[in-house]
Design a protein around this motif. Structure first.
Motif, PDB file in Angstrom:
ATOM      1  N   LEU A  72       0.849  -1.189   0.000  1.00  0.00           N
ATOM      2  CA  LEU A  72       0.000   0.000   0.000  1.00  0.00           C
ATOM      3  C   LEU A  72       0.887   1.242   0.000  1.00  0.00           C
ATOM      4  O   LEU A  72       1.811   1.355   0.792  1.00  0.00           O
ATOM      5  N   GLN A  73       0.589   2.151  -0.929  1.00  0.00           N
ATOM      6  CA  GLN A  73       1.293   3.433  -0.947  1.00  0.00           C
ATOM      7  C   GLN A  73       0.625   4.349   0.070  1.00  0.00           C
ATOM      8  O   GLN A  73      -0.554   4.681  -0.073  1.00  0.00           O
ATOM      9  N   GLY A  74       1.364   4.727   1.082  1.00  0.00           N
ATOM     10  CA  GLY A  74       0.818   5.606   2.117  1.00  0.00           C
ATOM     11  C   GLY A  74       0.692   7.021   1.610  1.00  0.00           C
ATOM     12  O   GLY A  74       1.261   7.378   0.576  1.00  0.00           O
ATOM     13  N   GLU A  75      -0.043   7.847   2.367  1.00  0.00           N
ATOM     14  CA  GLU A  75      -0.214   9.244   1.945  1.00  0.00           C
ATOM     15  C   GLU A  75       1.030  10.069   2.221  1.00  0.00           C
ATOM     16  O   GLU A  75       1.154  11.188   1.723  1.00  0.00           O
ATOM     17  N   SER A  76       1.938   9.542   3.018  1.00  0.00           N
ATOM     18  CA  SER A  76       3.164  10.268   3.366  1.00  0.00           C
ATOM     19  C   SER A  76       4.124   9.275   3.996  1.00  0.00           C
ATOM     20  O   SER A  76       3.767   8.144   4.305  1.00  0.00           O
ATOM     21  N   GLU A  77       5.335   9.747   4.200  1.00  0.00           N
ATOM     22  CA  GLU A  77       6.313   8.929   4.929  1.00  0.00           C
ATOM     23  C   GLU A  77       5.870   8.777   6.371  1.00  0.00           C
ATOM     24  O   GLU A  77       6.025   7.720   6.976  1.00  0.00           O
ATOM     25  N   VAL A  78       5.310   9.875   6.901  1.00  0.00           N
ATOM     26  CA  VAL A  78       4.834   9.877   8.285  1.00  0.00           C
ATOM     27  C   VAL A  78       3.807   8.755   8.463  1.00  0.00           C
ATOM     28  O   VAL A  78       3.854   8.002   9.434  1.00  0.00           O
ATOM     29  N   ALA A  79       2.884   8.641   7.508  1.00  0.00           N
ATOM     30  CA  ALA A  79       1.845   7.621   7.598  1.00  0.00           C
ATOM     31  C   ALA A  79       2.412   6.229   7.318  1.00  0.00           C
ATOM     32  O   ALA A  79       2.062   5.261   8.004  1.00  0.00           O
ATOM     33  N   SER A  80       3.285   6.133   6.325  1.00  0.00           N
ATOM     34  CA  SER A  80       3.789   4.805   5.928  1.00  0.00           C
ATOM     35  C   SER A  80       4.472   4.085   7.087  1.00  0.00           C
ATOM     36  O   SER A  80       4.258   2.897   7.303  1.00  0.00           O
ATOM     37  N   ILE A  81       5.295   4.821   7.833  1.00  0.00           N
ATOM     38  CA  ILE A  81       5.993   4.163   8.944  1.00  0.00           C
ATOM     39  C   ILE A  81       4.994   3.796  10.043  1.00  0.00           C
ATOM     40  O   ILE A  81       5.156   2.799  10.738  1.00  0.00           O
ATOM     41  N   GLN A  82       3.901   4.580  10.178  1.00  0.00           N
ATOM     42  CA  GLN A  82       2.885   4.233  11.175  1.00  0.00           C
ATOM     43  C   GLN A  82       2.057   3.029  10.740  1.00  0.00           C
ATOM     44  O   GLN A  82       1.583   2.249  11.574  1.00  0.00           O
ATOM     45  N   MET A  83       1.870   2.875   9.442  1.00  0.00           N
ATOM     46  CA  MET A  83       1.219   1.659   8.946  1.00  0.00           C
ATOM     47  C   MET A  83       2.095   0.453   9.290  1.00  0.00           C
ATOM     48  O   MET A  83       1.596  -0.602   9.694  1.00  0.00           O
ATOM     49  N   CYS A  84       3.419   0.645   9.163  1.00  0.00           N
ATOM     50  CA  CYS A  84       4.349  -0.422   9.560  1.00  0.00           C
ATOM     51  C   CYS A  84       4.215  -0.707  11.054  1.00  0.00           C
ATOM     52  O   CYS A  84       4.256  -1.862  11.480  1.00  0.00           O
ATOM     53  N   TYR A  85       4.057   0.347  11.841  1.00  0.00           N
ATOM     54  CA  TYR A  85       3.895   0.205  13.299  1.00  0.00           C
ATOM     55  C   TYR A  85       2.682  -0.689  13.590  1.00  0.00           C
ATOM     56  O   TYR A  85       2.752  -1.624  14.386  1.00  0.00           O
ATOM     57  N   GLY A  86       1.586  -0.386  12.913  1.00  0.00           N
ATOM     58  CA  GLY A  86       0.375  -1.180  13.107  1.00  0.00           C
ATOM     59  C   GLY A  86       0.573  -2.623  12.676  1.00  0.00           C
ATOM     60  O   GLY A  86       0.243  -3.562  13.414  1.00  0.00           O
ATOM     61  N   ALA A  87       1.144  -2.800  11.501  1.00  0.00           N
ATOM     62  CA  ALA A  87       1.324  -4.153  10.965  1.00  0.00           C
ATOM     63  C   ALA A  87       2.297  -4.950  11.825  1.00  0.00           C
ATOM     64  O   ALA A  87       2.029  -6.108  12.174  1.00  0.00           O
ATOM     65  N   GLY A 134      12.726  11.501   3.160  1.00  0.00           N
ATOM     66  CA  GLY A 134      11.645  10.638   3.644  1.00  0.00           C
ATOM     67  C   GLY A 134      11.961  10.069   5.011  1.00  0.00           C
ATOM     68  O   GLY A 134      11.088   9.952   5.870  1.00  0.00           O
ATOM     69  N   LEU A 135      13.228   9.724   5.223  1.00  0.00           N
ATOM     70  CA  LEU A 135      13.611   9.184   6.522  1.00  0.00           C
ATOM     71  C   LEU A 135      13.483  10.243   7.610  1.00  0.00           C
ATOM     72  O   LEU A 135      13.119   9.927   8.746  1.00  0.00           O
ATOM     73  N   SER A 136      13.783  11.503   7.255  1.00  0.00           N
ATOM     74  CA  SER A 136      13.594  12.578   8.241  1.00  0.00           C
ATOM     75  C   SER A 136      12.148  12.557   8.729  1.00  0.00           C
ATOM     76  O   SER A 136      11.880  12.697   9.918  1.00  0.00           O
ATOM     77  N   LEU A 137      11.210  12.366   7.809  1.00  0.00           N
ATOM     78  CA  LEU A 137       9.793  12.328   8.184  1.00  0.00           C
ATOM     79  C   LEU A 137       9.439  11.077   8.968  1.00  0.00           C
ATOM     80  O   LEU A 137       8.571  11.093   9.836  1.00  0.00           O
ATOM     81  N   LYS A 138      10.089   9.990   8.659  1.00  0.00           N
ATOM     82  CA  LYS A 138       9.770   8.724   9.327  1.00  0.00           C
ATOM     83  C   LYS A 138      10.294   8.671  10.760  1.00  0.00           C
ATOM     84  O   LYS A 138       9.954   7.765  11.510  1.00  0.00           O
ATOM     85  N   GLN A 139      11.143   9.627  11.122  1.00  0.00           N
ATOM     86  CA  GLN A 139      11.784   9.520  12.442  1.00  0.00           C
ATOM     87  C   GLN A 139      10.774   9.433  13.574  1.00  0.00           C
ATOM     88  O   GLN A 139      11.008   8.763  14.568  1.00  0.00           O
ATOM     89  N   GLU A 140       9.636  10.094  13.448  1.00  0.00           N
ATOM     90  CA  GLU A 140       8.604  10.000  14.487  1.00  0.00           C
ATOM     91  C   GLU A 140       8.238   8.530  14.723  1.00  0.00           C
ATOM     92  O   GLU A 140       8.323   8.019  15.836  1.00  0.00           O
ATOM     93  N   GLY A 141       7.837   7.889  13.628  1.00  0.00           N
ATOM     94  CA  GLY A 141       7.404   6.494  13.740  1.00  0.00           C
ATOM     95  C   GLY A 141       8.528   5.561  14.151  1.00  0.00           C
ATOM     96  O   GLY A 141       8.296   4.550  14.814  1.00  0.00           O
ATOM     97  N   ILE A 142       9.752   5.897  13.753  1.00  0.00           N
ATOM     98  CA  ILE A 142      10.887   5.047  14.113  1.00  0.00           C
ATOM     99  C   ILE A 142      11.107   5.093  15.628  1.00  0.00           C
ATOM    100  O   ILE A 142      11.295   4.058  16.270  1.00  0.00           O
ATOM    101  N   SER A 143      11.036   6.285  16.203  1.00  0.00           N
ATOM    102  CA  SER A 143      11.193   6.404  17.650  1.00  0.00           C
ATOM    103  C   SER A 143      10.092   5.618  18.385  1.00  0.00           C
ATOM    104  O   SER A 143      10.367   4.883  19.335  1.00  0.00           O
ATOM    105  N   TYR A 144       8.851   5.764  17.924  1.00  0.00           N
ATOM    106  CA  TYR A 144       7.745   5.008  18.542  1.00  0.00           C
ATOM    107  C   TYR A 144       7.956   3.502  18.402  1.00  0.00           C
ATOM    108  O   TYR A 144       7.684   2.733  19.317  1.00  0.00           O
ATOM    109  N   SER A 145       8.430   3.089  17.223  1.00  0.00           N
ATOM    110  CA  SER A 145       8.646   1.652  16.991  1.00  0.00           C
ATOM    111  C   SER A 145       9.747   1.123  17.889  1.00  0.00           C
ATOM    112  O   SER A 145       9.664   0.002  18.405  1.00  0.00           O
ATOM    113  N   ALA A 146      10.803   1.936  18.073  1.00  0.00           N
ATOM    114  CA  ALA A 146      11.881   1.516  18.964  1.00  0.00           C
ATOM    115  C   ALA A 146      11.349   1.437  20.395  1.00  0.00           C
ATOM    116  O   ALA A 146      11.624   0.488  21.121  1.00  0.00           O
ATOM    117  N   GLY A 147      10.526   2.430  20.781  1.00  0.00           N
ATOM    118  CA  GLY A 147       9.964   2.460  22.126  1.00  0.00           C
ATOM    119  C   GLY A 147       9.023   1.294  22.375  1.00  0.00           C
ATOM    120  O   GLY A 147       9.035   0.681  23.434  1.00  0.00           O
TER     121      GLY A 147
END
Lengths: 482, 351
Positions: free
Chosen positions: B51-66, B81-94
């Motif tokens: 699935l193509q997410g609406e943004s990098e921010v969303a895509s990494i959160q879809m990964c979080y859910g999955a 794109g990675l700069s945008l994904k950093q939010e989700g990356i921190s949450y995923s690490a946490g």
């Protein structure tokens, strides 16, 4: 009596004791007196009980006052980043279509920071249920302005009252989302008095039922009280919802096409594919001709050769390189191909570097090629100086009129584009040149080259023309008297 | 033909499917887009989710859910794109979620350009998001390794319940090379003890990164640090090239390590005793090997070459701690250092 019992009883999809709550009051919620969250929680929990879906349900806690939804619901739970619940819900639901995914969000979460996430999830018709609590303020962080804060409403960050010309108008989420085609059911309710609560209860159940039925995206916006944030008593807060909020946010059904949608029509399911089919579906099972090449039999100057190929985008420069690299691989040698990529490829000049070697290839970058192939004038001008002394330069005389100037190299001029045109397509100029390379270098087995075309020429009907072109190139070199 | 001439970016996706990846969520960006193209093509054929997410921010959160539901999931992008994904990356690490993240680095900062750089080292290796976390970072330098390390990344992500990064430069993503593809992975780990799968067995589980009580938050952090220490103990990977008698140790990863290996051959023709230590895991960084070389009587200097302003060199200096000089030479903007430039740096280091 049965109804009264229902009202007073704790739904079984709430935990009896809130063990995840890190204080000693584990039978009380963390919500303030008069807050609407508890009411909505209960309506949801009752629906989960009645539908018998607690095992399948996954609740998503947002950021905001409802960040601790997972304290209370005895279901699967995710706590997620601010505003991202619809994206997380997408990731869950797409992979577990049988789960019931409930995204519980506040107005800052859904309307502000996660605005695009809810819009896009709704527009994709994610088969999820969203409960959107609109209390016109940020409660958790201390009473700041929300996207749904009313005009004139004073908050910590709109201390003089919200002004349309400064902060814009209150965001009408239900109205906005109901303009989209995909959502199946959107309703705004209020968590206030008897009649409104009965409607809210009905809406909550319908939104969950819609997901159970696989009909797609539904959202219930619940106008809710925040006595602490509003600095009102619980009684006055309810009144304020009715008398003030409902003027800006009228209650009612904004979209309902549940009757038209077939059950399961918005479920996304995939057939399981057995692992033994994987190589086939990944295109890894084709039979290709391969032979063991012997580099030691190749003339020394072409042994482990490095190619630089350059021309206009569209002249087949990259394909020429790929053909060389793949043919090299099929002689059981190592090969690398790197392109110039991006905007350069679109209309400008393109080039690629190819190395073929019977040893491990270090740098894939060709600084000084053994064989330089140029199809247009700018490429000759740019790269002639880089060719190794004694190296081979093949240049396309159809497109290049200023001759090369170096005298320490082997030069093969050939009217590649003209020869290709005679064969029926300018596009096979690259193949004419491959023919010349084959004849000059004696690197490759001709059958392997022809077989390689099956992999690199996208339309099979053009393969005979490509073979003709290669043969013409070979012939040209044989007859060339330079 | 399990062997195919293929772009590194495409090899990532074939490797991912062979590793049992169940879902891909991403947003297009050059020079990583071929990864999304290949995923869009092959995932549905394998009965998997693209699935193509609406943004990098969303895509990494879809990964979080999955990932939270226990499946194998990935995303890919490039610097911006990675700069945008950093939010989700921190949450995923946490929340300790196993997600595979591929970064095909381009020129920066800002929009930069699409040419190859290594300037995402800091944001991926040092933790570009908030909080006390580490990502396990693998740095391939060939198309074969793009496949192999993607597969390994899924295994390590599950082993440690942690996001794992495959970090490489645009060149390595765009380069075609022969790749031998292995058989598909047959078994995947059971995650019912922590994942939330929407069933009775996992109903009591919680995916979460919030710990309101400071002591509890600290306990969670200590647990994470122990995990990172385990990675340092078990997962260090590196490649040596002609180090035995080396007087100057070249240090490079990704495409630069390929150029450097050629430079070492050239340097040796000139009588310069050069060798290479190529970190394969950027975290955990191969500290023990660096220490050994720093203390060796043969080694006179280290020369770190990067396509950046010098990011990995900080890690080298932290280990070498002044025992030997550590020199740095970098090219930026997408310029790949030439063999001759690297040879020159080796010469300088020994002067």
């Amino acid at each position: 009596m049965a109804q009264l019992k229902n009202v007073l009883e704790k739904p079984s999809s709430f935990y009896d004791v809130f063990l995840r709550k890190p204080d000693k009051y584990q039978q009380d919620t963390h919500y303030c007196p008069g807050c609407g969250h508890g009411i909505l929680h209960k309506l949801i929990a009752e629906a989960i009980d009645d539908f018998g879906i607690a095992d399948r349900t996954i609740m998503i806690s947002p950021v905001g006052c409802s960040v601790f939804v997972y304290y209370y619901f005895d279901t699967g739970n995710f706590q997620v980043a601010h505003g991202r619940a619809p994206a997380v819900a997408t990731g869950i639901k797409r992979n577990h279509p049988d789960s019931i995914v409930i995204s519980y969000q506040g107005d800052g979460d859904l309307g502000a920071i996660g605005g695009n996430n809810i819009l896009q999830a709704a527009n994709r018709g994610e088969s999820i249920t969203v409960f959107f609590v609109n209390n016109a303020i940020y409660g958790m962080t201390g009473g700041q302005m929300a996207p749904t804060t009313l005009l004139g409403q004073k908050t910590m960050t709109s201390p003089y009252g919200r002004k349309a010309t400064w902060e814009g108008y209150p965001l009408k989420v239900s109205e906005l989302l109901s303009t989209l085609e995909a959502p199946v059911y959107i309703e705004r309710v209020a968590l206030t008095y008897g009649k409104e609560l009965m409607k809210a209860r009905k809406a909550v159940r319908k939104a969950i039922q819609t997901q159970i039925d696989g009909k797609g995206f539904s959202l219930v916006e619940a106008l809710s009280m925040c006595p602490s944030g509003w600095r009102k008593t619980p009684v006055d807060a309810k009144k304020w919802v009715k008398e003030e909020m409902e003027k800006t946010f009228p209650l009612g059904v904004y979209k309902d096409i549940t009757a038209e949608r077939e059950k399961g029509s918005w479920d996304r399911r995939f057939e399981e594919v057995p692992l033994d089919k994987y190589h086939e579906l990944l295109g890894l099972t084709g039979k290709a001709k391969e032979i063991g090449g012997d580099m030691s039999k190749v003339e020394e100057k072409y042994r482990n050769p490095e190619f630089l190929i350059a021309g206009f985008g569209g002249q087949g420069v990259l394909l020429l390189g790929k053909a060389l690299a793949e043919t090299g691989m099929r002689h059981n040698w190592n090969s690398t191909w790197i392109p110039s990529y991006g905007p350069e490829m679109r209309g400008g000049t393109a080039n690629c570097h190819v190395k073929i070697s019977d040893k491990k290839i270090g740098s894939p970058v060709v600084d000084n090629p053994d064989v330089l192939i140029v199809l247009n004038q700018p490429s000759l001008d740019k790269f002639e100086k880089d060719l190794k002394p004694g190296g081979l330069l093949i240049y396309n005389t159809t497109m290049i009129h200023k001759k090369p100037t170096r005298t320490d190299i082997d030069i093969l001029p050939m009217p590649a584009s003209e020869m290709a045109d005679k064969l029926g397509s300018l596009r096979v100029a690259n193949m004419v040149i491959i023919g010349a390379i084959i004849e000059k270098t004696k690197l490759f087995d001709l059958d392997v080259v022809f077989d390689t075309l099956n992999n690199i020429v996208s339309h099979k009907k053009f393969i005979p023309m490509n073979i003709d072109a290669i043969n013409k190139g070979i012939e040209y070199v044989k007859n060339y008297k330079g | 033909m399990a062997k195919e001439l293929i772009k590194g970016n495409e090899a990532v996706i074939k490797g991912a499917l062979l590793a049992g990846c169940d879902a891909y969520f991403g947003y297009p960006i050059t020079p990583a887009s071929e990864i999304a193209h290949a995923a869009a093509k092959y995932f549905p054929l394998a009965g998997k989710v693209f699935l193509q997410g609406e943004s990098e921010v969303a895509s990494i959160q879809m990964c979080y859910g999955a990932a939270g539901t226990g499946i194998r999931v990935m995303t890919a992008s490039s610097g911006p794109g990675l700069s945008l994904k950093q939010e989700g990356i921190s949450y995923s690490a946490g929340s300790e979620l196993p997600i595979v993240i591929v970064d095909i680095v381009r020129g920066g900062p800002g929009l930069g350009n699409i040419a190859p750089e290594q300037s995402d080292y800091n944001q991926m290796v040092k933790g570009g998001g908030h909080g006390n976390y580490k990502l396990l970072v693998l740095a391939p330098n060939s198309a074969q390794e793009m496949c192999d390390f993607t597969m390994l990344a899924f295994e390590l992500a599950d082993k440690y319940r942690n996001p794992v990064v495959v970090l490489t430069d645009g060149f390595n993503g765009q380069m075609m090379e022969p790749v031998d593809f292995p058989e598909p992975v047959k078994t995947k780990p059971d995650k019912t003890d922590w994942a939330v799968m929407g069933n009775a067995k996992t109903r009591k589980n919680l995916i979460n990164s919030i710990y309101l009580d400071p002591e509890e938050m600290e306990r969670h952090n200590i647990k994470l640090q122990k995990k990172y220490a385990e990675m340092e103990k078990n997962e260090i990977r590196f490649e040596e090239y002609k180090l035995n008698d080396a007087e100057v140790v070249g240090v490079a990863y990704g495409t630069v390590s390929r150029v450097m290996s050629s430079a070492i051959d050239e340097a040796r023709k000139k009588g310069i005793k050069a060798g290479m230590l190529r970190p394969i895991t950027l975290f955990p960084f191969p500290k023990p090997k660096f220490l050994e070389l720093a203390e060796s009587s043969t080694v006179k200097a280290f020369t770190v070459i990067e396509m950046s302003n010098g990011q990995m060199v900080d890690d080298v200096r932290l280990v070498v701690e002044g025992r030997k000089p550590v020199y740095f030479y970098g090219r930026m903007g997408g310029v790949v250092p030439k063999v001759s430039e690297i040879v020159e740096q080796f010469e300088k280091a020994l002067k």
